[in-house]
Write a protein that holds these residues in place. Structure first.
Motif, short mmCIF file in Angstrom:
data_model
loop_
_atom_site.label_atom_id
_atom_site.label_comp_id
_atom_site.label_asym_id
_atom_site.label_seq_id
_atom_site.Cartn_x
_atom_site.Cartn_y
_atom_site.Cartn_z
N PHE A 2 -11.23 7.10 -29.58
CA PHE A 2 -12.36 6.45 -28.92
C PHE A 2 -13.33 5.81 -29.90
N PHE B 236 -22.28 12.06 -23.58
CA PHE B 236 -22.09 10.62 -23.43
C PHE B 236 -21.08 10.27 -22.34
N PHE B 237 -21.24 9.08 -21.78
CA PHE B 237 -20.15 8.46 -21.01
C PHE B 237 -19.16 7.89 -22.00
N SER C 196 -17.35 4.96 -23.49
CA SER C 196 -17.63 3.52 -23.53
C SER C 196 -16.55 2.89 -24.41
N ARG D 231 -7.84 14.26 -31.52
CA ARG D 231 -8.78 15.15 -32.20
C ARG D 231 -8.06 16.21 -33.06
N GLN E 195 -15.92 17.19 -27.84
CA GLN E 195 -15.56 15.96 -27.11
C GLN E 195 -14.99 16.21 -25.72
N ASP F 217 -20.88 17.63 -29.25
CA ASP F 217 -20.87 16.30 -28.62
C ASP F 217 -19.80 16.34 -27.53
N PRO G 270 -18.70 19.14 -32.81
CA PRO G 270 -18.35 18.29 -31.66
C PRO G 270 -16.98 18.62 -31.08
N GLN H 262 -20.11 11.82 -41.81
CA GLN H 262 -19.41 11.83 -40.52
C GLN H 262 -18.57 13.09 -40.38
N1 SAM Z 1 -18.22 12.23 -36.91
C1 SAM Z 1 -18.73 12.94 -35.84
C2 SAM Z 1 -17.62 13.76 -35.19
O1 SAM Z 1 -16.48 13.62 -35.47
O2 SAM Z 1 -17.92 14.53 -34.35
C3 SAM Z 1 -19.42 12.10 -34.80
C4 SAM Z 1 -19.63 10.68 -35.01
S1 SAM Z 1 -20.15 9.71 -33.67
C5 SAM Z 1 -21.36 8.77 -34.50
C6 SAM Z 1 -21.14 10.71 -32.62
C7 SAM Z 1 -20.60 10.94 -31.26
O3 SAM Z 1 -20.57 9.76 -30.51
C8 SAM Z 1 -19.17 11.41 -31.18
O4 SAM Z 1 -19.04 12.77 -31.51
C9 SAM Z 1 -18.81 11.13 -29.75
O5 SAM Z 1 -19.15 12.21 -28.89
C10 SAM Z 1 -19.69 9.93 -29.43
N2 SAM Z 1 -18.85 8.73 -29.28
C11 SAM Z 1 -18.14 8.12 -30.24
N3 SAM Z 1 -17.45 7.07 -29.72
C12 SAM Z 1 -17.77 7.03 -28.40
C13 SAM Z 1 -17.37 6.19 -27.32
N4 SAM Z 1 -16.51 5.20 -27.52
N5 SAM Z 1 -17.88 6.43 -26.09
C14 SAM Z 1 -18.75 7.44 -25.90
N6 SAM Z 1 -19.15 8.27 -26.87
C15 SAM Z 1 -18.66 8.08 -28.12
#
Ligand code: SAM
Ligand code: SF4
Length: 473
Positions: free
Chosen positions: A191, A365-366, A368, A308, A296, A334, A294, A229
């Protein structure tokens, strides 16, 4: 377009925050820059590197874009909504520029690569586009843009870590600071756009990290958060000494700077957090008892589609292990609702996993769809918007219940709280955090405590987001 229902999205209160220097600038600057940051903490930390580079080149920060010679937006691509917000801001700044023709507008960060031609040529919204690994070239790009040319550098690097640059702390509380220890990401969560926007993973020179943390401590800071990250895959080869430094070793070295310097880290990918890291955490009181882990999704099938690399059961075992080794550890996560093909059963698996882990807090989050990601190429974004919304709503409600339950369990306990400043609601109260990263508010009283001090606080009451207490001996 979907929005998250949660207030805890990438620290929503900070999105679009404009920076001003924390300390009045001692130097005279030729020109002024204004910078707004979006997205994750890494972006906010990057803005402080950008500020350092610009300061060295005659630009001082201003919090007022109307007086700026250079407006910069440090952007996020993680969800469509973040991109839309930036676009709206750019339209506003374009209008400002009409009355101040010499002013330059630049886009930095994660949107740079994907939208460079759109912003520069098609929509003519900006004068400069600079990717996250190209900030050293900013002064040259500004000079180029001043001559009326469109200035672009979105090249990603395999080496750049800005190790030698001392970030300028912008809008800092003077107590807590973020220290970037690595950049990029080698994981390919289906994602996620980060590996495309921020490039390959690389770890920063351990000596420069320790120096930066020690320097912060000398300047009076009491807490550092090591940022990346995926911090647990930190791995740096010290060529001079011919040995490598792992994340566990780095964490220990930072903890050893001083017992009164608190250390946190974020983010941990569940697959990479090792017993070595947990052992170091357990050994040092100044490493905070808090892990952002996180998940997910709680469904093994969805986790596989997300790439994952762990199952539900494996994640549960990781939670068990953490709590066995660090029983008072705070946990947050997350969660993405409505990923491709997610069924009601998968969604129920997420809810039940949340109940299992009993997170103190979640970023929710939704899903996206992001162009170019594995999921966008392989799967259909097939969950209707109203279903995503309803599932996210259920996740948020459950998390609110869990947070309140967990906070209630803290009533009667005493915590060491690092005071970060006045409470948002009343200057008669202090606001700080305990080791588990929970916000604690308590009356200042006559105790003579100051910002940056540690206080022993007994918890008497709570809300879902805050512990409320009183100083105790
Ligand atoms: N590196 C971190 C990890 O692996 O958990 C997180 C990085 S990201 C900046 C933060 C969060 O944004 C992710 O853990 C995920 O839950 C959310 N996220 C990332 N891509 C997304 C997407 N396409 N739609 C919705 N949420 C998203
Ligand atoms: Fe994105 Fe996964 Fe890397 Fe986190 S670990 S930044 S979610 S690809």
């Amino acid at each position: 377009m979907l929005e998250s229902l949660s207030s805890k999205v990438h620290d929503e209160g900070r999105q679009g925050e404009a920076y001003q220097p924390a300390v009045a600038a001692a130097r005279e600057f030729r020109k002024r820059f204004y910078i707004e940051s979006y997205g994750c903490q890494m972006n906010f930390a990057d803005s402080e590197i950008v500020a350092a580079i610009l300061n060295d080149n005659g630009f001082g920060a201003t919090g007022n874009y109307a007086e700026a010679d250079l407006i910069l937006l440090n952007t996020c691509s993680i969800r469509e909504k973040a991109e839309q917000t930036v676009r709206n801001r750019l339209h506003l700044f374009r209008q400002v520029k009409e009355s101040r023709p010499g002013m330059l507008i630049g886009v930095l960060g994660c949107m740079a690569e994907r939208l460079k031609s759109k912003f520069l040529e098609e929509e003519k919204l900006v004068d400069m586009v600079v990717g996250p690994d190209a900030y050293r070239t900013l002064p040259g790009l500004v000079a180029e843009a001043e001559t009326g040319q469109k200035a672009v550098n979105v090249l990603l690097s395999r080496e750049e870590t800005y190790a030698d640059i001392s970030p300028v702390r912008l809008d800092s509380n003077g107590v807590t600071a973020f220290v970037s220890i690595m950049r990029g990401c080698n994981n390919m969560c289906s994602f996620c756009v980060v590996p495309f926007t921020r490039g390959r993973e690389r770890s920063r020179d351990a000596h420069s990290i320790i120096r930066e943390c020690a320097d912060l401590f000398e300047k009076g800071y009491k807490e550092v958060t090591l940022l990346g990250q995926n911090v647990d895959s930190y791995y740096w080869l010290d060529e001079a000494a011919d040995h490598t430094v792992t994340f566990a070793q780095l964490l220990e070295r930072v903890a050893l700077i001083d017992p009164s310097l608190r250390v946190r880290f974020s983010t941990s990918h569940p697959k990479d957090i090792t017993d070595d890291v947990l052992l170091v955490m357990a050994r040092y009181d100044n490493i905070c008892r808090y892990i952002h882990l996180p998940v997910q999704s709680g469904s093994t099938r969805i986790l596989q589609l997300m790439n994952r690399t762990y199952t539900r059961e494996w994640y549960q075992a990781k939670v068990d292990r953490i709590l066995a080794m660090i029983p008072d550890c705070g946990l947050s996560t997350d969660i993405i609702a409505g990923f491709c093909t997610e069924t009601e059963e998968d969604h129920q698996d997420t809810l039940s996993l949340m109940r299992y882990a009993r997170y103190d807090m979640s970023y929710m989050f939704f899903y996206s769809e992001r162009p170019g990601t594995l999921a966008a190429r392989r799967y259909t974004d097939d969950i209707p918007e109203e279903v995503k919304k309803r599932r996210l709503d259920e996740i948020v409600k459950l998390q609110n219940r869990l947070s309140l339950e967990k906070n209630k369990e803290d009533i009667g306990r005493t915590f060491i709280v690092l005071i970060e400043g006045d409470s948002k609601k009343s200057a008669a109260d202090w606001r700080g955090r305990n080791s588990q990263n929970k916000v604690v508010v308590f009356p200042k009283g006559v105790s003579g405590l100051r910002k940056g001090d540690y206080a022993r606080v007994k918890i008497e009451d709570c809300t879902g987001a805050t512990l409320i207490g009183r100083v105790t001996e």
